[in-house]
Design a protein around this motif. Sequence first.
Motif: not given
Length: 440
Positions: A95-100, A104-105
Amino acid sequence: MAIGIDENKGNNVDGEEPHTSSVRDVPLVVDLDGTLLRTDSLWESIFLLARRRWYVLGLIPVWLLRGKAYFKWRLAELVDLPVASLPYNEPFLTFLKAERARPRRLILATGANEKIAHAIAAHLGLFDQVLASDPTINLTGSNKLARIQTLLAGQSFDYAGNDQVDLSVWRLARRAILVNPTKAALLHAPRLTQVEKVFSDRRCGVVSYLHALRLYQWPKNFLVFLPILTAHLVTEWPLLIQAVLAFLAWSLCASAVYVLNDLLDLTADREHPKKRTRPFAAGIIPLDHGMALIPLLLVASFSLGLLLPHGFLVVLGLYFIITIAYSAFIKQVMFLDVVTIAGLYTLRVVGGGEASGITPTFWLLAFSMFLFLNLALVKRYADLVVLQAHGTLALAGRDYHVSDMPTLMSLGASAGYLSVLVLALYVNSPDINSMYSCLL
């Protein structure tokens, strides 16, 4: 405000699409221990210190007197966590990789020491900023919130966490993301802010704890029944009950040692193709639960031992001391480790004799020693076969290499032949001939 949540997939199900262009402008602040990691970096550091510099452990109370921040700093200075092998929460990491990628900061904000936090951030390559504890400030709870507000200068933010200590941050966060949350976090976070997602893949249950206790290894301890079995007294109920108590006491003590060994071997287990799935190495069971299990198991073990002759407690205590020494350093010494393993198996026979008041014969002890030495050597050989199949040349945490396989095979065969020789001499001894003369 509580909303509907899908705990398995972590999707918002209240009908709102959270990822609009405005959401991308809202920084996501991420906790480390228990959230990004399936483990606790502080406990990881303590066990790594115990493995590599056990003689320094006595200084921990002194460090704590100067505050938890100083304690974390001293630990981080003495050990280097292998951040690449730590158990990350993979669904959340995806999920964090997708947000990045939106972009996204992302901000890593953790109570772990800054050395550990920066090492993990550098390994993952996802975070724009890192907020962590230094030698004077323990960055948890209100301290973390104050640092986040200072960094963002009042800007709105979302926060991903897992524990009750994160509630003070969620109180002022725009939205919350819960990752394997505790019951307190799951209950109170929706009352403080809007919950966007819940990632819940916690597999910590009774089966996991039973696996950590290695119940499948308990049959080894049936060796305590060998003295009454070879003395043909297995039908004597008082002796049989004593042997059963010895079995339970020995098994509980062995489980305590298994738990301790797993905690000290976290790094080596994670590099092993099979052992990496063990509950502590995989982050399934919290490490502090393991620390609580050890004294509970030992108290139960030695309490049962008090019901038996004092000689059994002496042998059981000797077994515990030798296994601790084995876990600490003997296991890293080639061949001494397998001799120690064989001795520990034979010690079970001695313990069974002390529990029942029957002294094992020289023949039984010699046969046991050579037989279990053979099995220990075969086990090391099998480990190397598995590693060779995976393209690895050395056994992690052991002083064995694939090139040692011929030597292990030769020594294992020799030990096996010697056990057969001892058995043949025993069968042909005058005592045995007279004992079984009715069968000849």
